[in-house]
Write a protein that holds these residues in place. Structure first.
Motif, PDB file in Angstrom:
ATOM      1  N   PRO A 504       0.831  -1.217   0.000  1.00  0.00           N
ATOM      2  CA  PRO A 504       0.000   0.000   0.000  1.00  0.00           C
ATOM      3  C   PRO A 504       0.862   1.263   0.000  1.00  0.00           C
ATOM      4  O   PRO A 504       1.926   1.315   0.606  1.00  0.00           O
ATOM      5  N   THR A 505       0.377   2.280  -0.713  1.00  0.00           N
ATOM      6  CA  THR A 505       0.989   3.612  -0.701  1.00  0.00           C
ATOM      7  C   THR A 505      -0.100   4.628  -0.391  1.00  0.00           C
ATOM      8  O   THR A 505      -1.288   4.296  -0.364  1.00  0.00           O
ATOM      9  N   LYS A 506       0.292   5.876  -0.191  1.00  0.00           N
ATOM     10  CA  LYS A 506      -0.714   6.898   0.078  1.00  0.00           C
ATOM     11  C   LYS A 506      -1.663   7.073  -1.093  1.00  0.00           C
ATOM     12  O   LYS A 506      -2.842   7.370  -0.917  1.00  0.00           O
ATOM     13  N   ALA A 507      -1.141   6.871  -2.298  1.00  0.00           N
ATOM     14  CA  ALA A 507      -1.964   7.110  -3.490  1.00  0.00           C
ATOM     15  C   ALA A 507      -2.623   5.843  -4.024  1.00  0.00           C
ATOM     16  O   ALA A 507      -3.522   5.921  -4.861  1.00  0.00           O
ATOM     17  N   GLY A 508      -2.206   4.673  -3.563  1.00  0.00           N
ATOM     18  CA  GLY A 508      -2.764   3.420  -4.093  1.00  0.00           C
ATOM     19  C   GLY A 508      -1.955   2.223  -3.662  1.00  0.00           C
ATOM     20  O   GLY A 508      -1.931   1.869  -2.491  1.00  0.00           O
ATOM     21  N   TRP A 509      -1.213   1.607  -4.587  1.00  0.00           N
ATOM     22  CA  TRP A 509      -0.358   0.480  -4.240  1.00  0.00           C
ATOM     23  C   TRP A 509       0.729   0.297  -5.298  1.00  0.00           C
ATOM     24  O   TRP A 509       0.656   0.854  -6.390  1.00  0.00           O
ATOM     25  N   THR A 510       1.749  -0.493  -4.932  1.00  0.00           N
ATOM     26  CA  THR A 510       2.765  -0.906  -5.894  1.00  0.00           C
ATOM     27  C   THR A 510       2.924  -2.418  -5.817  1.00  0.00           C
ATOM     28  O   THR A 510       2.629  -3.043  -4.784  1.00  0.00           O
ATOM     29  N   ARG A 511       3.397  -2.993  -6.913  1.00  0.00           N
ATOM     30  CA  ARG A 511       3.717  -4.425  -6.973  1.00  0.00           C
ATOM     31  C   ARG A 511       5.006  -4.595  -7.762  1.00  0.00           C
ATOM     32  O   ARG A 511       5.198  -3.934  -8.784  1.00  0.00           O
ATOM     33  N   ARG A 512       5.827  -5.521  -7.319  1.00  0.00           N
ATOM     34  CA  ARG A 512       7.020  -5.868  -8.082  1.00  0.00           C
ATOM     35  C   ARG A 512       6.656  -6.998  -9.040  1.00  0.00           C
ATOM     36  O   ARG A 512       6.095  -8.029  -8.635  1.00  0.00           O
ATOM     37  N   VAL A 513       6.962  -6.800 -10.316  1.00  0.00           N
ATOM     38  CA  VAL A 513       6.655  -7.778 -11.353  1.00  0.00           C
ATOM     39  C   VAL A 513       7.951  -8.131 -12.077  1.00  0.00           C
ATOM     40  O   VAL A 513       8.666  -7.241 -12.554  1.00  0.00           O
ATOM     41  N   THR A 514       8.263  -9.417 -12.156  1.00  0.00           N
ATOM     42  CA  THR A 514       9.440  -9.884 -12.882  1.00  0.00           C
ATOM     43  C   THR A 514       9.010 -10.292 -14.279  1.00  0.00           C
ATOM     44  O   THR A 514       8.158 -11.169 -14.455  1.00  0.00           O
ATOM     45  N   VAL A 515       9.608  -9.637 -15.280  1.00  0.00           N
ATOM     46  CA  VAL A 515       9.204  -9.805 -16.669  1.00  0.00           C
ATOM     47  C   VAL A 515      10.287 -10.587 -17.415  1.00  0.00           C
ATOM     48  O   VAL A 515      11.431 -10.126 -17.496  1.00  0.00           O
ATOM     49  N   PRO A 516       9.978 -11.752 -17.980  1.00  0.00           N
ATOM     50  CA  PRO A 516      10.973 -12.502 -18.756  1.00  0.00           C
ATOM     51  C   PRO A 516      11.083 -11.969 -20.180  1.00  0.00           C
ATOM     52  O   PRO A 516      10.303 -11.107 -20.602  1.00  0.00           O
ATOM     53  N   ASP A 517      12.027 -12.493 -20.936  1.00  0.00           N
ATOM     54  CA  ASP A 517      12.158 -12.125 -22.350  1.00  0.00           C
ATOM     55  C   ASP A 517      10.875 -12.472 -23.100  1.00  0.00           C
ATOM     56  O   ASP A 517      10.247 -13.508 -22.859  1.00  0.00           O
ATOM     57  N   GLY A 518      10.504 -11.593 -24.031  1.00  0.00           N
ATOM     58  CA  GLY A 518       9.389 -11.890 -24.923  1.00  0.00           C
ATOM     59  C   GLY A 518       8.021 -11.790 -24.301  1.00  0.00           C
ATOM     60  O   GLY A 518       7.052 -12.314 -24.859  1.00  0.00           O
ATOM     61  N   ALA A 519       7.895 -11.104 -23.165  1.00  0.00           N
ATOM     62  CA  ALA A 519       6.616 -11.079 -22.444  1.00  0.00           C
ATOM     63  C   ALA A 519       5.760  -9.860 -22.764  1.00  0.00           C
ATOM     64  O   ALA A 519       4.728  -9.653 -22.121  1.00  0.00           O
ATOM     65  N   ALA A 520       6.143  -9.050 -23.752  1.00  0.00           N
ATOM     66  CA  ALA A 520       5.388  -7.827 -24.024  1.00  0.00           C
ATOM     67  C   ALA A 520       3.977  -8.107 -24.510  1.00  0.00           C
ATOM     68  O   ALA A 520       3.107  -7.226 -24.451  1.00  0.00           O
ATOM     69  N   SER A 521       3.699  -9.344 -24.978  1.00  0.00           N
ATOM     70  CA  SER A 521       2.347  -9.682 -25.425  1.00  0.00           C
ATOM     71  C   SER A 521       1.467 -10.185 -24.289  1.00  0.00           C
ATOM     72  O   SER A 521       0.289 -10.461 -24.493  1.00  0.00           O
ATOM     73  N   VAL A 522       2.021 -10.297 -23.078  1.00  0.00           N
ATOM     74  CA  VAL A 522       1.269 -10.775 -21.916  1.00  0.00           C
ATOM     75  C   VAL A 522       0.575  -9.591 -21.248  1.00  0.00           C
ATOM     76  O   VAL A 522       1.163  -8.518 -21.091  1.00  0.00           O
ATOM     77  N   SER A 523      -0.671  -9.804 -20.832  1.00  0.00           N
ATOM     78  CA  SER A 523      -1.445  -8.759 -20.159  1.00  0.00           C
ATOM     79  C   SER A 523      -1.735  -9.146 -18.722  1.00  0.00           C
ATOM     80  O   SER A 523      -2.058 -10.305 -18.429  1.00  0.00           O
ATOM     81  N   LEU A 524      -1.626  -8.163 -17.843  1.00  0.00           N
ATOM     82  CA  LEU A 524      -1.999  -8.323 -16.439  1.00  0.00           C
ATOM     83  C   LEU A 524      -3.406  -7.765 -16.259  1.00  0.00           C
ATOM     84  O   LEU A 524      -3.700  -6.647 -16.677  1.00  0.00           O
ATOM     85  N   ILE A 525      -4.274  -8.560 -15.653  1.00  0.00           N
ATOM     86  CA  ILE A 525      -5.670  -8.174 -15.442  1.00  0.00           C
ATOM     87  C   ILE A 525      -5.846  -7.768 -13.978  1.00  0.00           C
ATOM     88  O   ILE A 525      -5.532  -8.549 -13.070  1.00  0.00           O
ATOM     89  N   VAL A 526      -6.334  -6.550 -13.769  1.00  0.00           N
ATOM     90  CA  VAL A 526      -6.517  -6.030 -12.409  1.00  0.00           C
ATOM     91  C   VAL A 526      -8.013  -5.897 -12.145  1.00  0.00           C
ATOM     92  O   VAL A 526      -8.686  -5.051 -12.749  1.00  0.00           O
ATOM     93  N   PRO A 527      -8.580  -6.742 -11.269  1.00  0.00           N
ATOM     94  CA  PRO A 527     -10.031  -6.725 -11.053  1.00  0.00           C
ATOM     95  C   PRO A 527     -10.508  -5.434 -10.405  1.00  0.00           C
ATOM     96  O   PRO A 527      -9.804  -4.815  -9.599  1.00  0.00           O
ATOM     97  N   GLY A 528     -11.728  -5.053 -10.772  1.00  0.00           N
ATOM     98  CA  GLY A 528     -12.416  -3.979 -10.085  1.00  0.00           C
ATOM     99  C   GLY A 528     -11.873  -2.592 -10.331  1.00  0.00           C
ATOM    100  O   GLY A 528     -12.256  -1.649  -9.636  1.00  0.00           O
ATOM    101  N   ALA A 529     -10.958  -2.448 -11.295  1.00  0.00           N
ATOM    102  CA  ALA A 529     -10.365  -1.129 -11.518  1.00  0.00           C
ATOM    103  C   ALA A 529     -11.397  -0.181 -12.111  1.00  0.00           C
ATOM    104  O   ALA A 529     -11.866  -0.373 -13.212  1.00  0.00           O
ATOM    105  N   SER A 530     -11.749   0.868 -11.363  1.00  0.00           N
ATOM    106  CA  SER A 530     -12.775   1.806 -11.838  1.00  0.00           C
ATOM    107  C   SER A 530     -12.250   3.218 -11.997  1.00  0.00           C
ATOM    108  O   SER A 530     -12.982   4.120 -12.343  1.00  0.00           O
ATOM    109  N   GLY A 531     -10.968   3.425 -11.710  1.00  0.00           N
ATOM    110  CA  GLY A 531     -10.399   4.751 -11.858  1.00  0.00           C
ATOM    111  C   GLY A 531      -8.931   4.747 -11.522  1.00  0.00           C
ATOM    112  O   GLY A 531      -8.391   3.763 -11.027  1.00  0.00           O
ATOM    113  N   GLY A 532      -8.253   5.812 -11.793  1.00  0.00           N
ATOM    114  CA  GLY A 532      -6.839   5.917 -11.492  1.00  0.00           C
ATOM    115  C   GLY A 532      -5.981   5.620 -12.702  1.00  0.00           C
ATOM    116  O   GLY A 532      -6.469   5.438 -13.812  1.00  0.00           O
TER     117      GLY A 532
END
Length: 577
Positions: A504-532
């Motif tokens: 948690p942060t004052k403005a929202g949150w952060t997450r550390r994500v480890t990205v392998p080679d060739g992963a630019a076509s992968v999408s992360l889905i964040v539930p319930g996102a309604s703003g920001g």
């Protein structure tokens, strides 16, 4: 994937309770999970989501601790809860059990089609504030909901608990792999030989065959874990991110394979030319006496097509399987100068044992098995109840390190023009309607996939009209037309992505994500996102939206970098998250 908001609690070694297989279901769904044994203790679990493996025996202090965890804002997901543990949450066991049956999801936004379950379901009286998500149905053609709960959502203080009253992991295993009691028994009326389809004859309900029921039930498990709590409408504490199963946020994919079956060069060229017109790629399975030359092999590989072997096995399979494949791979390597691909499909799809064939192929180094191939007259469409990649599992709960990737349609099993008895016997227009209907359903609501197979000899002879029309529709829908092994490469990259827990942060949150080679076509889905807004290492990210099971989600593409990155969600002034 690791370092998670989600902890899976298993008993002992995670086999007997299918706990390790449960972790594979979550990996398939793109959910990062940490696995712990029950003997490791529960206090360190808080906060986050806690998933309890099937029939896990809980002491009263453990149940009390979990209850407090949910009341404080955590989430629990029980799979086939033990009656004594369920009583601690207000359920009243009836000590009645069903071992086979049908269910329907009755929660708004969930698919309403009837689906089968193939493992024990304990009938219980639910607490007064429990909300039924799925009901047991009658076994007749109407599959009318009976009022008996199959899945329950229970609010608890600031959090909640979900109860899958049936053994979902075992049910998924039997749905995907067939009935182990039918191993070695002929049931599909196709002779000679014994095939995976024989384990589904009389086991797969015809009215459920057009529904990827195993994939949908796994999607619901993911929804139970990742969706925002009932009282939250925003991403700051609203749910657990997960990875989309298709490249570039596509709604589904169409996978293409081709069994050579001694086709001629001219027949290969006819299929290859059609693939080019629709920007499609295919995995070619070559017989030992292939007509493909090294020159054609190299040229087509350069275009993105892939190649592996189509072994011709002889009885007794258990003794000839391994040496036959070893010999074929050596011939492939000598002819083309490279190893055969990581997947395999046997000519005429013979099988041995319940998972013996999978064990042999895994020991030979294959990563993907394409032998679960729908074959009428007593199996249809989604014979395995799904198509997303999933490892095999033995009846003991041992996970076998090779992924099942089934095929739903092929020339000879679909069209009347094939002349075979083991065919749906459809005319071209009927076949197009059937295949395209499932393609559209996946794109619009199921988000499973289709894998189809065409032989060059059949394409040139009688199936061109079917597959060109299917390819044209996939192109119109912007559904990627991928080789089986091309999708396998995407999947293996996706599995290497690591999504860490939220800070948690004052403005929202952060997450550390480890990205392998060739992963630019992968999408992360964040539930319930309604703003920001979302940022990668401080750089704003383009964000899309997708509704899944009636819940809005943000779609965040991974960055084109390799290594550890920080994803931040920040609220925007004037936007209520």
């Amino acid at each position: 994937m690791g370092g998670a908001d989600v902890t899976l609690i298993v008993a002992s070694d995670g086999r007997e309770d299918f706990g390790l297989y449960t972790s594979e279901l979550l990996r398939m769904e793109g959910v990062a999970v940490t696995v712990r044994g029950l003997g490791d203790g529960l206090p360190a679990l808080l906060p986050g989501v806690v998933v309890l493996a099937s029939d896990l025996p809980l002491t009263r202090p453990e149940a009390d601790l979990l209850h407090r965890h949910a009341e404080a804002g955590g989430r629990l997901v029980f799979l086939a809860p033990h009656p004594h543990g369920a009583e601690e949450f207000g359920f009243a066991p009836t000590y009645r059990t069903s071992v086979e049956g049908f269910l329907r999801m009755t929660w708004p936004g969930l698919p309403p089609e009837p689906m089968q379950f193939h493992a024990a379901l304990r009938h219980m009286v639910i607490p007064a504030n429990g909300r039924v998500v799925a009901q047991v149905c009658t076994g007749d053609a109407s599959h009318t909901p009976t009022g008996e709960p199959a899945i329950v959502r229970l609010p608890l203080g600031l959090g909640e608990a979900w109860f899958f009253l049936y053994d979902l992991p075992r049910s998924i295993a039997w749905t995907r792999q067939g009935d182990p009691r039918r191993s070695g028994l002929h049931g599909n009326h196709v002779a000679p030989g014994w095939r995976p389809a024989d384990m589904f004859a009389g086991f797969l309900a015809p009215e459920c065959a057009a529904t990827p029921q195993a994939d949908l039930q796994c999607h619901l498990l993911r929804h139970a874990i990742c969706s925002p709590p009932m009282h939250v409408d925003g991403p700051e504490d609203g749910g657990v991110p997960w990875l989309w199963p298709f490249p570039d946020d596509a709604p589904t994919v169409l996978l293409l394979s081709s069994d050579e079956d001694w086709s001629t060069p001219e027949q290969f060229e006819a299929l290859h030319d059609a693939l080019g017109r629709y920007d499609a790629r295919i995995t070619w399975y070559l017989v030992p006496e292939t007509c493909i030359t090294p020159e054609r092999f190299d040229a087509w590989r350069g275009e993105g097509h892939t190649f592996s072997i189509h072994p011709v096995l002889e009885e007794p399979l258990a003794r000839t399987w391994e040496p036959s494949i070893a010999r074929h791979r050596a011939e492939f390597r000598e002819r083309f100068g490279v190893e055969a691909g990581p997947s395999v499909r046997n000519h005429a799809i013979p099988w041995v044992g319940y998972v013996t064939g999978a064990r042999i192929n895994a020991a030979l180094g294959f990563m993907w098995d394409a032998n679960y191939f729908t074959c009428p007259p007593r199996t249809w469409h989604y014979m395995t109840g799904g198509a997303l990649p999933l490892p095999f599992v033995d009846v003991t709960g041992e996970v076998i390190p090779i992924l099942q990737l089934p095929a739903q349609f092929s020339d000879e099993t679909t069209l009347a023009a094939s002349g075979y008895e083991f065919s749906l016997g459809l005319q071209e227009d009927e076949a197009v309607e059937s295949v395209i209907g499932l393609l559209r359903a996946n794109a619009e609501r199921y988000h499973s996939l289709l894998c189809v197979n065409t032989h060059p000899v059949s394409f040139a002879g009688y199936s061109r009209g079917l597959w060109e029309r299917v390819l044209a529709e996939a192109q119109r829908l912007a559904v990627p037309r991928m080789s089986l092994e091309g999708y396998a490469e995407f999947w293996e990259t996706r599995q290497k992505v690591e999504v860490g827990p939220a800070t948690p942060t004052k403005a929202g949150w952060t997450r550390r994500v480890t990205v392998p080679d060739g992963a630019a076509s992968v999408s992360l889905i964040v539930p319930g996102a309604s703003g920001g807004r979302f940022e990668w290492d401080g750089v704003p990210s383009d964000v899309g939206t997708r509704e899944v099971f009636g819940v809005p989600h943000a779609v965040v593409r991974l960055p084109e970098v390799r290594g550890a990155c920080v994803l931040a969600w920040r609220s925007v002034a004037g936007v209520s998250p």
